[in-house]
Design an enzyme around this catalytic site. Structure first.
Site, PDB file in Angstrom:
ATOM      1  N   ARG A 219       1.459 -35.971 -73.259  1.00 26.05           N
ATOM      2  CA  ARG A 219       1.749 -34.756 -72.712  1.00 26.05           C
ATOM      3  C   ARG A 219       2.521 -34.017 -73.697  1.00 26.05           C
ATOM      4  O   ARG A 219       3.517 -34.445 -74.491  1.00 26.05           O
ATOM      5  CB  ARG A 219       2.775 -35.095 -71.507  1.00 26.05           C
ATOM      6  CG  ARG A 219       2.154 -35.936 -70.517  1.00 26.05           C
ATOM      7  CD  ARG A 219       1.791 -35.200 -69.363  1.00 26.05           C
ATOM      8  NE  ARG A 219       1.113 -35.555 -68.321  1.00 26.05           N
ATOM      9  CZ  ARG A 219       1.349 -36.214 -66.984  1.00 26.05           C
ATOM     10  NH1 ARG A 219       2.389 -35.998 -66.651  1.00 26.05           N
ATOM     11  NH2 ARG A 219       0.567 -36.792 -66.345  1.00 26.05           N
ATOM     12  N   GLU A 221       4.838 -31.708 -73.671  1.00 22.65           N
ATOM     13  CA  GLU A 221       5.688 -30.824 -72.891  1.00 22.65           C
ATOM     14  C   GLU A 221       6.987 -31.159 -73.904  1.00 22.65           C
ATOM     15  O   GLU A 221       7.331 -32.072 -74.515  1.00 22.65           O
ATOM     16  CB  GLU A 221       6.106 -31.799 -71.733  1.00 22.65           C
ATOM     17  CG  GLU A 221       5.189 -31.506 -70.675  1.00 22.65           C
ATOM     18  CD  GLU A 221       5.372 -32.654 -69.464  1.00 22.65           C
ATOM     19  OE1 GLU A 221       6.042 -33.491 -69.488  1.00 22.65           O
ATOM     20  OE2 GLU A 221       4.518 -32.460 -68.390  1.00 22.65           O
ATOM     21  N   ARG A 227      14.165 -39.260 -69.638  1.00 22.19           N
ATOM     22  CA  ARG A 227      13.307 -40.085 -68.821  1.00 22.19           C
ATOM     23  C   ARG A 227      11.959 -39.677 -69.174  1.00 22.19           C
ATOM     24  O   ARG A 227      10.544 -39.961 -68.384  1.00 22.19           O
ATOM     25  CB  ARG A 227      13.441 -39.965 -67.393  1.00 22.19           C
ATOM     26  CG  ARG A 227      13.310 -38.490 -66.670  1.00 22.19           C
ATOM     27  CD  ARG A 227      13.760 -38.543 -65.217  1.00 22.19           C
ATOM     28  NE  ARG A 227      13.251 -37.413 -64.669  1.00 22.19           N
ATOM     29  CZ  ARG A 227      14.168 -36.210 -64.808  1.00 22.19           C
ATOM     30  NH1 ARG A 227      15.079 -36.003 -65.345  1.00 22.19           N
ATOM     31  NH2 ARG A 227      13.332 -34.862 -63.995  1.00 22.19           N
ATOM     32  N   HIS A 228      11.774 -38.507 -70.098  1.00 28.57           N
ATOM     33  CA  HIS A 228      10.530 -37.983 -70.516  1.00 28.57           C
ATOM     34  C   HIS A 228      10.274 -38.273 -71.876  1.00 28.57           C
ATOM     35  O   HIS A 228      10.785 -38.186 -72.974  1.00 28.57           O
ATOM     36  CB  HIS A 228      10.455 -36.430 -70.514  1.00 28.57           C
ATOM     37  CG  HIS A 228      10.237 -36.014 -69.102  1.00 28.57           C
ATOM     38  ND1 HIS A 228      11.331 -35.839 -68.251  1.00 28.57           N
ATOM     39  CD2 HIS A 228       9.248 -35.710 -68.069  1.00 28.57           C
ATOM     40  CE1 HIS A 228      11.167 -35.247 -66.992  1.00 28.57           C
ATOM     41  NE2 HIS A 228       9.665 -35.258 -66.951  1.00 28.57           N
ATOM     42  N   GLU A 364      11.555 -40.459 -60.508  1.00 29.59           N
ATOM     43  CA  GLU A 364      10.093 -40.558 -59.914  1.00 29.59           C
ATOM     44  C   GLU A 364       9.419 -41.683 -60.831  1.00 29.59           C
ATOM     45  O   GLU A 364       9.379 -41.781 -62.004  1.00 29.59           O
ATOM     46  CB  GLU A 364       9.440 -39.110 -60.295  1.00 29.59           C
ATOM     47  CG  GLU A 364       7.880 -39.135 -59.745  1.00 29.59           C
ATOM     48  CD  GLU A 364       7.174 -38.029 -60.205  1.00 29.59           C
ATOM     49  OE1 GLU A 364       7.505 -36.950 -60.030  1.00 29.59           O
ATOM     50  OE2 GLU A 364       5.811 -38.445 -60.352  1.00 29.59           O
ATOM     51  N   SER A 367       3.042 -41.161 -58.676  1.00 31.81           N
ATOM     52  CA  SER A 367       2.599 -40.193 -58.126  1.00 31.81           C
ATOM     53  C   SER A 367       1.191 -40.563 -57.539  1.00 31.81           C
ATOM     54  O   SER A 367       0.497 -40.988 -58.127  1.00 31.81           O
ATOM     55  CB  SER A 367       2.451 -38.711 -58.933  1.00 31.81           C
ATOM     56  OG  SER A 367       3.484 -38.273 -58.528  1.00 31.81           O
ATOM     57  N   ARG A 415       9.305 -46.009 -67.010  1.00 33.35           N
ATOM     58  CA  ARG A 415      10.281 -45.680 -66.367  1.00 33.35           C
ATOM     59  C   ARG A 415      10.596 -47.016 -65.220  1.00 33.35           C
ATOM     60  O   ARG A 415      11.675 -47.112 -64.796  1.00 33.35           O
ATOM     61  CB  ARG A 415      10.034 -44.532 -65.179  1.00 33.35           C
ATOM     62  CG  ARG A 415      10.049 -43.257 -66.038  1.00 33.35           C
ATOM     63  CD  ARG A 415      10.006 -42.342 -65.138  1.00 33.35           C
ATOM     64  NE  ARG A 415       9.791 -40.742 -65.872  1.00 33.35           N
ATOM     65  CZ  ARG A 415       9.496 -39.518 -65.367  1.00 33.35           C
ATOM     66  NH1 ARG A 415       9.434 -39.581 -64.105  1.00 33.35           N
ATOM     67  NH2 ARG A 415       9.409 -38.623 -65.967  1.00 33.35           N
TER      68      ARG A 415
HETATM   69  P1  ATP Z   1       8.194 -35.632 -63.699  1.00 30.55           P
HETATM   70  O1  ATP Z   1       8.259 -34.738 -62.409  1.00 30.55           O
HETATM   71  O2  ATP Z   1       8.979 -36.599 -63.873  1.00 30.55           O
HETATM   72  O3  ATP Z   1       8.135 -34.866 -65.038  1.00 30.55           O
HETATM   73  P2  ATP Z   1       5.325 -35.997 -63.205  1.00 30.55           P
HETATM   74  O4  ATP Z   1       5.168 -35.615 -61.847  1.00 30.55           O
HETATM   75  O5  ATP Z   1       4.813 -34.645 -64.280  1.00 30.55           O
HETATM   76  O6  ATP Z   1       6.671 -36.565 -63.450  1.00 30.55           O
HETATM   77  P3  ATP Z   1       2.821 -37.376 -63.173  1.00 30.55           P
HETATM   78  O7  ATP Z   1       2.015 -36.657 -63.648  1.00 30.55           O
HETATM   79  O8  ATP Z   1       2.757 -37.732 -61.642  1.00 30.55           O
HETATM   80  O9  ATP Z   1       4.364 -37.049 -63.530  1.00 30.55           O
HETATM   81  O10 ATP Z   1       2.680 -38.889 -63.635  1.00 30.55           O
HETATM   82  C1  ATP Z   1       2.563 -39.966 -63.187  1.00 30.55           C
HETATM   83  C2  ATP Z   1       3.851 -40.870 -63.587  1.00 30.55           C
HETATM   84  O11 ATP Z   1       4.140 -40.837 -65.057  1.00 30.55           O
HETATM   85  C3  ATP Z   1       5.337 -40.267 -63.176  1.00 30.55           C
HETATM   86  O12 ATP Z   1       5.482 -40.774 -61.738  1.00 30.55           O
HETATM   87  C4  ATP Z   1       6.298 -41.017 -64.072  1.00 30.55           C
HETATM   88  O13 ATP Z   1       6.561 -42.188 -63.670  1.00 30.55           O
HETATM   89  C5  ATP Z   1       5.544 -40.981 -65.197  1.00 30.55           C
HETATM   90  N1  ATP Z   1       5.682 -40.068 -66.076  1.00 30.55           N
HETATM   91  C6  ATP Z   1       5.336 -38.757 -65.988  1.00 30.55           C
HETATM   92  N2  ATP Z   1       5.821 -37.863 -67.189  1.00 30.55           N
HETATM   93  C7  ATP Z   1       6.392 -38.772 -68.091  1.00 30.55           C
HETATM   94  C8  ATP Z   1       7.057 -38.682 -69.356  1.00 30.55           C
HETATM   95  N3  ATP Z   1       6.994 -37.370 -69.570  1.00 30.55           N
HETATM   96  N4  ATP Z   1       7.508 -39.810 -69.837  1.00 30.55           N
HETATM   97  C9  ATP Z   1       7.419 -40.973 -69.310  1.00 30.55           C
HETATM   98  N5  ATP Z   1       6.788 -41.177 -67.719  1.00 30.55           N
HETATM   99  C10 ATP Z   1       6.431 -40.092 -67.314  1.00 30.55           C
HETATM  100 MG    MG Z   2       4.368 -36.547 -60.166  1.00 33.40          MG
END
Ligand code: ATP
Ligand code: MG
Length: 441
Positions: A219, A221, A227-228, A364, A367, A415
């Site tokens: 990602r 981002e 947590r990211h 989170e 998803s 996570r």
């Molecule tokens: P968040 O809202 O916390 O940024 P997200 O909704 O963008 O997460 P999803 O696309 O739903 O993330 O990804 C599925 C799972 O992967 C998430 O529920 C989370 O556990 C994990 N995850 C998402 N983004 C990250 C990240 N940048 N670093 C670590 N783990 C992540």
């Molecule tokens: Mg999500």
């Protein structure tokens, strides 16, 4: 003596790990190998505390072997040949009377961090020297647990008729909309790093019925949180004929299996049990609450957090909810507009979706949802989200080949490890984390 000499002299390879040595071996000569955690010299008598991946053993030296030991830098890698004997120490069942010490590889006298943890280092310095950091048993425990959990996860999926798959991480077009993708030159074209295996895993249920994949998400981002990361591991699953409520049941029993395993595998009794699992114990047999998005809004409004219907739950709302639901709980039935194009609407209320997030408090973890398998609805959802369905042509074709209804989700492994080990920074749970400022080692 060098390692070559050791082989010439036909010194036996390791016969035991440190943690295996017990009273039943008293009087027997054994060979252990590992690194020198500490050397203590009290005149005529000295001790090498030798650590290997399994734990620590106290070894006792006198005379010539003590002479040799005095010059060995801490953290050097050695073989010790010794006889198991009773010990006065309360910390060990037995000790080794050293017959021979062979230095295989000397450590530098100025190490970047102290892996015993006696001198604390900040996380950045530790990550810069991660291989050495992992000699700290507290740090090591995280990755031993991580490895064990991966095994539990695989076993779980095999028991539930899932097939493990590996989908490409180099892709030619965005999988879920264009943002957040790393791009690069791919032989005169543009290539991207996959942000998730979403489209592939859905395609695969057409024939493989149930699939799972444990692989990285990338990602792009620019986030700076605890947590990211920009590369993280996800446990992805997708199953034909299951609804999102079945998927929640499945993920709940997977999490409970993982909790059970971590409880058993915590190295209690060893000198450094890392994580405290007692708080999870009462959780194990309780169903995880399933709270609708709408109920979340009502509860948040009661807590003074005003959120308009249709808005996403902000960090601060999730923190507030996380105080009320401080363990595992699901947030279900999100507004369809907040969800990606592939999520299915609710039959009784098409502006809402068959979706869920699994939270641990504010964090989170998962998803997921029921997927849309009606290709005409998929097309209009893509349009609504401003995505051209032309670029999803390869994907949409598959839905015209007899696609079963299906559901799936993605679990953030790193996570989950944060939750299990109680660390508050995701970087602690990843060997070589990648964030906006870290791309090496
Ligand atoms: P968040 O809202 O916390 O940024 P997200 O909704 O963008 O997460 P999803 O696309 O739903 O993330 O990804 C599925 C799972 O992967 C998430 O529920 C989370 O556990 C994990 N995850 C998402 N983004 C990250 C990240 N940048 N670093 C670590 N783990 C992540
Ligand atoms: Mg999500």
């Amino acid at each position: 003596m060098t390692s070559d000499d050791a082989y010439k002299e036909n010194i036996k390879k390791r016969t035991h790990y440190a943690s295996q040595l017990s009273k039943k071996y008293i009087g027997i000569e054994v060979v252990v190998s590992g690194w020198v955690e500490d050397i203590r010299d009290i005149g005529k008598l000295g001790f090498i505390m030798l650590r290997d991946v399994s734990g620590l053993v106290q070894t006792v030296l006198v005379g010539e072997t003590l002479q040799t030991a005095r010059s060995i830098p801490r953290q050097s890698n050695v073989i010790i040949v010794g006889t198991v004997q009773d010990t006065k120490s309360k910390n060990f069942p037995v000790e080794l009377k050293v017959n021979k010490v062979i230095v295989l590889s000397e450590a530098s006298l100025s190490l970047p961090i102290d892996p015993t943890g006696r001198v604390e280092s900040n996380l950045d310095n530790r990550l810069d020297s991660r291989a050495l950091d992992l000699r700290n048993p507290k740090v090591q425990n995280i990755f031993v647990l991580r490895s064990g959990i991966l095994r539990v996860i695989r076993d779980f999926f095999y028991e539930h008729q899932f097939i493990e798959v590996n989908t490409p991480k180099i892709i030619g077009s965005a999988s879920e909309g264009g943002s957040n993708l790393f791009s690069f030159d791919y032989f005169k074209r543009k290539g991207y790093l996959a942000q998730s295996p979403q489209l592939y895993k859905e395609q695969l249920v057409l024939s493989l019925d149930r699939v799972f994949e444990i692989a990285p998400y990338f990602r792009a981002e620019n986030s700076h949180t605890l947590r990211h990361l920009n590369e993280f591991q996800s446990v992805d699953m997708e199953a034909a004929y299951l609804d999102y409520t079945d998927m929640m049941d499945l993920i709940e029993s997977l999490i409970k299996k993982i909790l059970d395993f971590s409880k058993q595998s915590n190295r209690i009794g060893q000198e450094n049990p890392l994580f405290e699992l007692r708080t999870f114990e009462e959780l194990i047999n309780k169903p995880f609450p399933r709270v609708t998005y709408e109920d979340c809004l009502t509860q948040l409004n009661e807590m003074g957090e005003k959120i308009e219907f249709g808005e996403d739950l902000s960090d601060s709302s999730l923190k507030k909810l996380g105080e009320k639901y401080d363990k595992f709980f699901f947030i279900i039935d999100w507004p369809l507009d907040l969800k990606p194009f592939y999520i299915h609407e609710k039959y009784d209320n098409p502006s809402m979706s068959k979706s869920f997030d699994l939270q641990f408090g504010y964090l989170e973890l998962v998803s997921g949802g029921t997927r849309q398998h009606d290709v005409s609805k998929l097309k209009s959802r893509l349009e609504l989200q401003g995505l051209s369905y032309e670029s999803f042509r390869d994907h949409l074709r598959v839905f015209e080949w007899g696609m079963p209804p299906h559901s799936g989700c993605g679990l953030g492994l790193d996570r989950l490890l944060m939750v299990l080990t109680g660390v508050n920074n995701i970087r602690e749970t990843v060997l070589y984390p990648r964030d906006t400022s870290r791309i090496s080692p």
